[in-house]
Scaffold this motif. Structure first.
Motif, PDB file in Angstrom:
ATOM      1  N   VAL A 175       0.838  -1.205   0.000  1.00 20.62           N
ATOM      2  CA  VAL A 175       0.000   0.000   0.000  1.00 20.62           C
ATOM      3  C   VAL A 175       0.871   1.251   0.000  1.00 20.62           C
ATOM      4  CG1 VAL A 175      -1.548   1.357   1.462  1.00 20.62           C
ATOM      5  CG2 VAL A 175      -2.057  -1.034   1.015  1.00 20.62           C
ATOM      6  N   THR A 176       1.909   1.257   0.822  1.00 21.41           N
ATOM      7  CA  THR A 176       2.835   2.391   0.853  1.00 21.41           C
ATOM      8  C   THR A 176       3.543   2.566  -0.480  1.00 21.41           C
ATOM      9  OG1 THR A 176       3.178   1.998   3.207  1.00 21.41           O
ATOM     10  CG2 THR A 176       4.775   3.397   2.098  1.00 21.41           C
ATOM     11  N   TYR A 177       3.924   1.461  -1.102  1.00 22.29           N
ATOM     12  CA  TYR A 177       4.650   1.553  -2.372  1.00 22.29           C
ATOM     13  C   TYR A 177       3.739   2.015  -3.512  1.00 22.29           C
ATOM     14  CZ  TYR A 177       8.096   0.406  -5.912  1.00 22.29           C
ATOM     15  OH  TYR A 177       9.000   0.493  -6.950  1.00 22.29           O
ATOM     16  N   LEU A 178       2.541   1.464  -3.594  1.00 23.60           N
ATOM     17  CA  LEU A 178       1.649   1.811  -4.708  1.00 23.60           C
ATOM     18  C   LEU A 178       1.158   3.239  -4.618  1.00 23.60           C
ATOM     19  CD1 LEU A 178      -0.497  -1.427  -5.162  1.00 23.60           C
ATOM     20  CD2 LEU A 178       1.521  -0.695  -6.410  1.00 23.60           C
ATOM     21  N   ARG A 179       1.115   3.810  -3.430  1.00 19.05           N
ATOM     22  CA  ARG A 179       0.730   5.212  -3.312  1.00 19.05           C
ATOM     23  C   ARG A 179       1.735   6.139  -3.979  1.00 19.05           C
ATOM     24  NH1 ARG A 179      -1.334   5.280   3.028  1.00 19.05           N
ATOM     25  NH2 ARG A 179      -3.476   4.562   2.609  1.00 19.05           N
ATOM     26  N   GLY A 180       2.961   5.694  -4.138  1.00 20.10           N
ATOM     27  CA  GLY A 180       3.984   6.507  -4.791  1.00 20.10           C
ATOM     28  C   GLY A 180       4.040   6.341  -6.293  1.00 20.10           C
ATOM     29  N   LEU A 181       3.290   5.400  -6.865  1.00 18.01           N
ATOM     30  CA  LEU A 181       3.291   5.213  -8.317  1.00 18.01           C
ATOM     31  C   LEU A 181       2.374   6.239  -8.972  1.00 18.01           C
ATOM     32  CD1 LEU A 181       3.133   1.326  -8.733  1.00 18.01           C
ATOM     33  CD2 LEU A 181       5.132   2.817  -8.836  1.00 18.01           C
ATOM     34  N   PRO A 182       2.772   6.787 -10.115  1.00 20.92           N
ATOM     35  CA  PRO A 182       1.931   7.794 -10.788  1.00 20.92           C
ATOM     36  C   PRO A 182       0.657   7.170 -11.353  1.00 20.92           C
ATOM     37  CG  PRO A 182       3.828   7.234 -12.144  1.00 20.92           C
ATOM     38  CD  PRO A 182       4.047   6.563 -10.829  1.00 20.92           C
ATOM     39  N   ARG A 183      -0.447   7.845 -11.139  1.00 20.91           N
ATOM     40  CA  ARG A 183      -1.727   7.377 -11.659  1.00 20.91           C
ATOM     41  C   ARG A 183      -1.850   7.594 -13.162  1.00 20.91           C
ATOM     42  NH1 ARG A 183      -6.098   6.842  -7.978  1.00 20.91           N
ATOM     43  NH2 ARG A 183      -5.486   7.165  -5.796  1.00 20.91           N
ATOM     44  N   GLU A 184      -1.036   8.478 -13.736  1.00 19.10           N
ATOM     45  CA  GLU A 184      -1.175   8.814 -15.148  1.00 19.10           C
ATOM     46  C   GLU A 184      -0.962   7.602 -16.049  1.00 19.10           C
ATOM     47  OE1 GLU A 184       0.488  10.479 -12.972  1.00 19.10           O
ATOM     48  OE2 GLU A 184      -0.509  12.427 -12.859  1.00 19.10           O
ATOM     49  N   LEU A 185      -0.048   6.709 -15.666  1.00 12.14           N
ATOM     50  CA  LEU A 185       0.193   5.523 -16.483  1.00 12.14           C
ATOM     51  C   LEU A 185      -1.035   4.623 -16.529  1.00 12.14           C
ATOM     52  CD1 LEU A 185       3.808   4.624 -15.260  1.00 12.14           C
ATOM     53  CD2 LEU A 185       3.159   5.736 -17.403  1.00 12.14           C
ATOM     54  N   GLU A 186      -1.676   4.456 -15.404  1.00 12.07           N
ATOM     55  CA  GLU A 186      -2.870   3.624 -15.371  1.00 12.07           C
ATOM     56  C   GLU A 186      -4.031   4.291 -16.104  1.00 12.07           C
ATOM     57  OE1 GLU A 186      -3.673   2.463 -11.334  1.00 12.07           O
ATOM     58  OE2 GLU A 186      -1.543   2.546 -10.820  1.00 12.07           O
ATOM     59  N   GLU A 187      -4.144   5.604 -15.956  1.00  8.93           N
ATOM     60  CA  GLU A 187      -5.216   6.307 -16.662  1.00  8.93           C
ATOM     61  C   GLU A 187      -5.031   6.241 -18.171  1.00  8.93           C
ATOM     62  OE1 GLU A 187      -5.051  10.172 -15.028  1.00  8.93           O
ATOM     63  OE2 GLU A 187      -5.957   9.617 -13.088  1.00  8.93           O
ATOM     64  N   ALA A 188      -3.782   6.347 -18.633  1.00  9.32           N
ATOM     65  CA  ALA A 188      -3.523   6.239 -20.067  1.00  9.32           C
ATOM     66  C   ALA A 188      -3.855   4.844 -20.578  1.00  9.32           C
ATOM     67  CB  ALA A 188      -2.062   6.583 -20.361  1.00  9.32           C
ATOM     68  N   ALA A 189      -3.515   3.818 -19.796  1.00  7.93           N
ATOM     69  CA  ALA A 189      -3.845   2.453 -20.206  1.00  7.93           C
ATOM     70  C   ALA A 189      -5.346   2.214 -20.200  1.00  7.93           C
ATOM     71  CB  ALA A 189      -3.144   1.464 -19.280  1.00  7.93           C
ATOM     72  N   ARG A 190      -6.052   2.821 -19.237  1.00 13.82           N
ATOM     73  CA  ARG A 190      -7.506   2.648 -19.196  1.00 13.82           C
ATOM     74  C   ARG A 190      -8.182   3.353 -20.370  1.00 13.82           C
ATOM     75  NH1 ARG A 190     -10.081   0.486 -15.082  1.00 13.82           N
ATOM     76  NH2 ARG A 190      -8.285   0.798 -13.688  1.00 13.82           N
ATOM     77  N   ASP A 192      -6.908   3.566 -23.280  1.00 11.70           N
ATOM     78  CA  ASP A 192      -6.669   2.677 -24.421  1.00 11.70           C
ATOM     79  C   ASP A 192      -7.510   1.413 -24.360  1.00 11.70           C
ATOM     80  OD1 ASP A 192      -4.844   4.439 -25.448  1.00 11.70           O
ATOM     81  OD2 ASP A 192      -3.107   3.452 -24.516  1.00 11.70           O
ATOM     82  N   GLY A 193      -8.306   1.246 -23.320  1.00 14.51           N
ATOM     83  CA  GLY A 193      -9.209   0.109 -23.227  1.00 14.51           C
ATOM     84  C   GLY A 193      -8.717  -1.034 -22.372  1.00 14.51           C
ATOM     85  N   ALA A 194      -7.667  -0.835 -21.602  1.00 15.06           N
ATOM     86  CA  ALA A 194      -7.143  -1.910 -20.757  1.00 15.06           C
ATOM     87  C   ALA A 194      -8.046  -2.116 -19.551  1.00 15.06           C
ATOM     88  CB  ALA A 194      -5.722  -1.578 -20.306  1.00 15.06           C
ATOM     89  N   SER A 195      -8.234  -3.364 -19.171  1.00 14.20           N
ATOM     90  CA  SER A 195      -9.033  -3.687 -17.995  1.00 14.20           C
ATOM     91  C   SER A 195      -8.191  -3.533 -16.731  1.00 14.20           C
ATOM     92  CB  SER A 195      -9.567  -5.118 -18.099  1.00 14.20           C
ATOM     93  OG  SER A 195      -8.488  -6.040 -18.158  1.00 14.20           O
ATOM     94  N   SER A 196      -8.843  -3.627 -15.616  1.00 16.49           N
ATOM     95  CA  SER A 196      -8.123  -3.499 -14.349  1.00 16.49           C
ATOM     96  C   SER A 196      -7.112  -4.628 -14.167  1.00 16.49           C
ATOM     97  CB  SER A 196      -9.114  -3.484 -13.175  1.00 16.49           C
ATOM     98  OG  SER A 196      -9.988  -2.388 -13.269  1.00 16.49           O
ATOM     99  N   TRP A 197      -7.494  -5.838 -14.566  1.00 18.84           N
ATOM    100  CA  TRP A 197      -6.558  -6.961 -14.460  1.00 18.84           C
ATOM    101  C   TRP A 197      -5.344  -6.758 -15.355  1.00 18.84           C
ATOM    102  CZ3 TRP A 197      -5.127 -10.760 -11.529  1.00 18.84           C
ATOM    103  CH2 TRP A 197      -4.355 -11.797 -12.052  1.00 18.84           C
TER     104      TRP A 197
END
Length: 295
Positions: A175-190, A192-197
């Motif tokens: 939880v501590t580590y993932l809070r430091g990851l940028p959300r922009e990468l996940e938003e860009a993948a979403r 493009d149609g990527a699922s959560s998995w």
């Protein structure tokens, strides 16, 4: 813009240094002595005879490797190491990947009760394991009576026990580590149609290797070093290396001449996998432990 001069950089480093250089050198020397002297003694005692170790000789008069050959039959260390590797290794692998998926849900999704779950995970870390020893044993021993499943004395029963204690801590690390990851990468993948998995497996997991390694190593150490639960949850066939060392030390004390040399050799052999693990994953450990410290 001119580059800072060498003297200026040196003064800045001296100003930011926590301790003066002479005091720092003395402190590091003292710490090294406290750490290395016991290690050197254990190594020298493992290469010495039992009589010489019992006399209190710090350095061996003649080096011998017979202790390392005898421990495999005296202690039955081979089966204990196999059980420890199987149990602690499986706990580390399962705990690492369960914690990253659980932490991803807790960090990236909003749902009712999320804060309560985080608080419960933190509260579980404050409960001493000794308080849960009797309830866990009674629960697992009664499973054979009411359900017909033998849990006590099996490797997978010990695996479930260690996973119960290791998963909350590993989840907090992730939880501590993932809070430091940028959300922009996940938003860009979403977009493009990527699922959560797919985001979890293709983006989050590759970027979270330092945190995954830290959570896995801590889970491995929990299973490798534990004696309390392993002593009551195992039989001689499923006994781990830590319990084998404890039993060997207790039985050897009753003899005419305690086999201290073999005990030291067995201790070093059991410490080798942990040292190798740290050396292999050292660079991941530094990144995972310092993650979230600087925002």
């Amino acid at each position: 813009m001119t580059a800072p001069r060498k003297g200026a950089r040196r003064r800045d480093s001296e100003v930011t240094r926590l301790l003066p250089r002479p005091l720092l050198a003395v402190l590091l020397t003292v710490l090294l002595v406290f750490v290395l002297v016991p290690v050197v003694y254990v190594l020298s005692a493992s290469l010495n005879s039992d009589a010489a170790v019992a006399r209190g000789d710090f350095l061996p008069t003649e080096f011998t490797t017979t202790n390392y050959a005898k421990i495999w039959t005296t202690v039955a260390l081979g089966s204990g190491l196999v059980n420890s590797v199987l149990v602690a290794g499986s706990v580390a692998l399962v705990c690492a990947f369960l914690s990253v998926s659980t932490a991803y849900v807790l960090v990236r999704f909003a749902f009712r009760g999320k804060l309560t779950i985080l608080r419960l995970l933190l509260a579980l870390q404050s409960i001493p394991g000794t308080l849960l020893l009797l309830p866990v044993f009674v629960l697992f021993s009664s499973a054979s009576t009411y359900v017909g499943i033998q849990v006590v004395g099996t490797r997978w029963g010990l695996f479930i026990t260690y996973l119960t204690f290791a998963l909350p801590f590993s989840t907090w690390v992730m939880v501590t580590y993932l809070r430091g990851l940028p959300r922009e990468l996940e938003e860009a993948a979403r977009i493009d149609g990527a699922s959560s998995w797919r985001i979890l497996t293709r983006i989050v997991v590759p970027l979270s290797w330092p945190g995954i390694v830290v959570s896995g190593i801590f889970a491995f150490l929990l299973g490798w070093n534990d004696v309390l639960f392993a002593s009551i949850m195992t039989t001689p066939d499923s006994r781990t290396a830590a319990v084998a060392l404890q039993v060997f030390g207790a039985t050897s004390e009753g003899g005419a001449l305690p086999v201290y040399g073999q005990m030291m050799a067995a201790s070093l052999v059991c410490a080798v996998p942990v040292v190798v693990l740290y050396l292999v994953f050292q660079r991941y450990l530094v990144g995972g432990l310092t993650a979230g410290g600087v925002k």
